[in-house]
Motif scaffolding. Structure first.
Motif, PDB file in Angstrom:
ATOM      1  N   UNK A  16       0.971  -1.075   0.029  1.00  0.00           N
ATOM      2  CA  UNK A  16       0.034   0.017   0.031  1.00  0.00           C
ATOM      3  C   UNK A  16       0.864   1.218  -0.083  1.00  0.00           C
ATOM      4  N   UNK A  17       1.567   1.731  -1.051  1.00  0.00           N
ATOM      5  CA  UNK A  17       2.162   2.891  -1.096  1.00  0.00           C
ATOM      6  C   UNK A  17       1.526   4.145  -0.932  1.00  0.00           C
ATOM      7  N   UNK A  18       2.229   4.856  -0.193  1.00  0.00           N
ATOM      8  CA  UNK A  18       1.622   6.401  -0.008  1.00  0.00           C
ATOM      9  C   UNK A  18       1.591   7.147  -1.282  1.00  0.00           C
ATOM     10  N   UNK A  19       2.666   7.092  -2.072  1.00  0.00           N
ATOM     11  CA  UNK A  19       2.795   7.834  -3.434  1.00  0.00           C
ATOM     12  C   UNK A  19       3.301   6.858  -4.561  1.00  0.00           C
ATOM     13  N   UNK A  20       2.880   6.992  -5.913  1.00  0.00           N
ATOM     14  CA  UNK A  20       3.311   6.457  -6.838  1.00  0.00           C
ATOM     15  C   UNK A  20       3.566   7.697  -7.696  1.00  0.00           C
ATOM     16  N   UNK A  21       4.866   7.248  -8.304  1.00  0.00           N
ATOM     17  CA  UNK A  21       5.137   7.981  -9.690  1.00  0.00           C
ATOM     18  C   UNK A  21       5.837   7.218 -10.990  1.00  0.00           C
ATOM     19  N   UNK A  22       5.680   7.617 -12.094  1.00  0.00           N
ATOM     20  CA  UNK A  22       6.309   7.060 -13.021  1.00  0.00           C
ATOM     21  C   UNK A  22       7.733   7.404 -13.418  1.00  0.00           C
ATOM     22  N   UNK A  23       8.239   8.318 -12.838  1.00  0.00           N
ATOM     23  CA  UNK A  23       9.364   8.975 -13.020  1.00  0.00           C
ATOM     24  C   UNK A  23      10.292   8.589 -11.816  1.00  0.00           C
ATOM     25  N   UNK A  24      11.176   7.872 -12.032  1.00  0.00           N
ATOM     26  CA  UNK A  24      12.232   7.530 -10.916  1.00  0.00           C
ATOM     27  C   UNK A  24      13.069   8.721 -10.410  1.00  0.00           C
ATOM     28  N   UNK A  25      13.202   9.980 -11.116  1.00  0.00           N
ATOM     29  CA  UNK A  25      13.724  11.097 -10.637  1.00  0.00           C
ATOM     30  C   UNK A  25      12.889  11.706  -9.557  1.00  0.00           C
ATOM     31  N   UNK A  26      11.696  11.594  -9.750  1.00  0.00           N
ATOM     32  CA  UNK A  26      10.673  12.442  -8.826  1.00  0.00           C
ATOM     33  C   UNK A  26      10.917  11.575  -7.281  1.00  0.00           C
ATOM     34  N   UNK A  27      10.683  10.068  -7.454  1.00  0.00           N
ATOM     35  CA  UNK A  27      10.800   9.314  -6.096  1.00  0.00           C
ATOM     36  C   UNK A  27      12.046   9.688  -5.600  1.00  0.00           C
ATOM     37  N   UNK A  28      13.355   9.668  -6.510  1.00  0.00           N
ATOM     38  CA  UNK A  28      14.505  10.265  -5.808  1.00  0.00           C
ATOM     39  C   UNK A  28      14.631  11.538  -4.927  1.00  0.00           C
TER      40      UNK A  28
ATOM     41  N   UNK B 136      11.795  12.771  -3.653  1.00  0.00           N
ATOM     42  CA  UNK B 136      11.058  12.788  -2.461  1.00  0.00           C
ATOM     43  C   UNK B 136      12.056  12.050  -1.203  1.00  0.00           C
ATOM     44  N   UNK B 137      12.755  11.017  -1.662  1.00  0.00           N
ATOM     45  CA  UNK B 137      13.443  10.366  -0.620  1.00  0.00           C
ATOM     46  C   UNK B 137      14.402  11.229  -0.170  1.00  0.00           C
ATOM     47  N   UNK B 138      15.109  12.413  -0.854  1.00  0.00           N
ATOM     48  CA  UNK B 138      16.148  13.147  -0.354  1.00  0.00           C
ATOM     49  C   UNK B 138      15.551  14.012   0.519  1.00  0.00           C
ATOM     50  N   UNK B 139      14.317  14.137   0.623  1.00  0.00           N
ATOM     51  CA  UNK B 139      13.827  14.994   1.463  1.00  0.00           C
ATOM     52  C   UNK B 139      13.058  14.360   2.473  1.00  0.00           C
ATOM     53  N   UNK B 140      13.208  13.168   2.788  1.00  0.00           N
ATOM     54  CA  UNK B 140      12.945  12.371   3.995  1.00  0.00           C
ATOM     55  C   UNK B 140      11.313  11.956   3.671  1.00  0.00           C
ATOM     56  N   UNK B 141      10.921  11.828   2.635  1.00  0.00           N
ATOM     57  CA  UNK B 141       9.485  11.637   2.612  1.00  0.00           C
ATOM     58  C   UNK B 141       8.972  10.201   2.899  1.00  0.00           C
ATOM     59  N   UNK B 142       9.789   9.323   3.034  1.00  0.00           N
ATOM     60  CA  UNK B 142       9.629   7.916   3.235  1.00  0.00           C
ATOM     61  C   UNK B 142      10.738   6.928   2.585  1.00  0.00           C
ATOM     62  N   UNK B 143      10.089   5.522   2.517  1.00  0.00           N
ATOM     63  CA  UNK B 143      10.986   4.700   1.879  1.00  0.00           C
ATOM     64  C   UNK B 143      10.731   4.279   0.528  1.00  0.00           C
ATOM     65  N   UNK B 144      11.679   4.596  -0.459  1.00  0.00           N
ATOM     66  CA  UNK B 144      11.401   4.291  -1.905  1.00  0.00           C
ATOM     67  C   UNK B 144      11.798   3.099  -2.489  1.00  0.00           C
ATOM     68  N   UNK B 145      11.350   2.735  -3.593  1.00  0.00           N
ATOM     69  CA  UNK B 145      11.871   1.269  -4.089  1.00  0.00           C
ATOM     70  C   UNK B 145      12.386   2.001  -5.471  1.00  0.00           C
ATOM     71  N   UNK B 146      13.673   1.623  -5.743  1.00  0.00           N
ATOM     72  CA  UNK B 146      14.253   2.174  -7.127  1.00  0.00           C
ATOM     73  C   UNK B 146      15.562   1.276  -7.493  1.00  0.00           C
ATOM     74  N   UNK B 147      15.987   1.409  -8.888  1.00  0.00           N
ATOM     75  CA  UNK B 147      17.361   0.367  -9.197  1.00  0.00           C
ATOM     76  C   UNK B 147      18.154   1.013  -8.566  1.00  0.00           C
ATOM     77  N   UNK B 148      19.242   0.387  -8.487  1.00  0.00           N
ATOM     78  CA  UNK B 148      20.375   0.753  -7.708  1.00  0.00           C
ATOM     79  C   UNK B 148      21.260   1.861  -8.518  1.00  0.00           C
ATOM     80  N   UNK B 149      21.084   1.700  -9.646  1.00  0.00           N
ATOM     81  CA  UNK B 149      21.750   2.542 -10.859  1.00  0.00           C
ATOM     82  C   UNK B 149      21.199   4.010 -10.800  1.00  0.00           C
ATOM     83  N   UNK B 150      20.052   4.201 -10.270  1.00  0.00           N
ATOM     84  CA  UNK B 150      19.470   5.389 -10.174  1.00  0.00           C
ATOM     85  C   UNK B 150      20.095   6.208  -8.965  1.00  0.00           C
ATOM     86  N   UNK B 151      20.299   5.582  -7.775  1.00  0.00           N
ATOM     87  CA  UNK B 151      20.707   6.217  -6.647  1.00  0.00           C
ATOM     88  C   UNK B 151      22.046   5.775  -6.215  1.00  0.00           C
ATOM     89  N   UNK B 152      22.898   5.375  -6.984  1.00  0.00           N
ATOM     90  CA  UNK B 152      24.150   4.657  -6.658  1.00  0.00           C
ATOM     91  C   UNK B 152      24.942   6.055  -6.280  1.00  0.00           C
TER      92      UNK B 152
END
Length: 289
Positions: A213-225, A227-243
């Motif tokens: 039950x995600x709180x937020x869903x986005x089609x763009x991985x950059x948007x998710x990243x 959000x995570x950088x501002x401590x909005x939650x725990x996100x699911x992303x490929x490692x290459x995106x956040x390495x």
């Protein structure tokens, strides 16, 4: 009769609309209409008829549809054979790639090709896009795909392991392995339901008799990243995106039971096709990065 007319006709069949076809082919709707009018006049039949808000083939057009596909594919085969006869790669290479691959894998490949295949222009197409239909219709040369399993319908050249991780801001990070129940106590940010990463997560939760039950869903991985950088939650992303952010300590990998989800990136192209010099150059550049 020419290939551009047939390409437009097949796109209308796929999309059911002249307007959508014009958008897909980057042409004016009047140009598409004129192509179909000229083709109908040459063949002496009406090819399309109105149906609801769109258009569909007439009975006469339906009978000719297999021949239209054969015509288009033969023209593409002739081009491919001609290009393969050249010793050096040249021309336009049409590639589909999902957004994460566009940003984090393709730039280094294209940079290499500027040296190894300077006469090849890479035309990039990204989501949303039905790349499988485009491969079948010879509208693109290849696709960068990210999958947990190999699709035997296509030729697949493996590129990189692409683990998909749960990741979060350092202030939210837990040093202990989280269960799925504990994970759900945090706001979860994921890609949309049709995304292969999200499908893997949904399956993981389902196997544990739970529901993601995600709180937020986005089609763009950059948007998710972001959000995570501002401590909005725990996100699911490929490692290459956040390495890079992991290396800098801006984000942390959150260990969760039975993760990460193991994906692999591939160059995917139709089977039984003679490889053009330009696609061979692209594959070689990708394998060297």
């Amino acid at each position: 009769m020419n290939q551009k007319q047939i390409r437009s006709l097949l796109s209308i069949v796929e999309l059911g609309s002249i307007a959508k076809t014009a958008e897909k082919l980057f042409l004016a709707p009047s140009t598409i209409s004129q192509q179909i009018k000229e083709l109908s006049s040459e063949l002496g039949i009406e090819l399309f008829q109105a149906k609801g808000r769109g258009i569909t083939l007439t009975d006469a057009g339906e009978k000719l549809l297999p021949s239209f596909y054969a015509f288009y594919q033969l023209a593409e085969d002739i081009k491919l054979q001609a290009q393969s006869s050249h010793e050096e790669a040249y021309g336009t290479l049409k590639i589909f790639a999902p957004s994460s691959m566009c940003i984090y894998r393709l730039p280094s490949i294209i940079d290499t090709m500027q040296t190894t295949a300077p006469n090849v222009e890479v035309l990039l197409i990204h989501e949303p896009y039905d790349y499988q239909a485009a491969l079948k219709n010879r509208e693109i040369d290849a696709a960068i795909t990210v999958s947990e399993i190999i699709d035997d319908e296509w030729e697949n050249v493996a590129l990189h392991d692409e683990p998909v991780l749960y990741v979060t801001h350092p202030n939210r990070h837990s040093n202990t392995l989280l269960s799925l129940t504990e994970l759900q106590q945090h706001p979860l940010i994921t890609t949309e339901e049709a995304c292969s990463y999200r499908i893997a997560a949904d399956r993981h939760f389902s196997q544990a008799k739970a529901s993601l039950r995600p709180r937020q869903t986005f089609s763009n991985v950059e948007v998710i990243k972001r959000c995570l950088l501002t401590n909005m939650g725990i996100g699911l992303l490929p490692q290459c995106v956040i390495q890079e952010e992991l290396n800098l300590g801006l984000l942390r990998y959150q260990e969760v039971e039975n993760t990460p989800y193991n994906f692999t990136s591939y160059i995917t192209y139709p089977k039984n096709n003679a490889l053009s010099q330009k696609l061979m150059a692209f594959i070689q550049a990708a394998q060297n990065n």
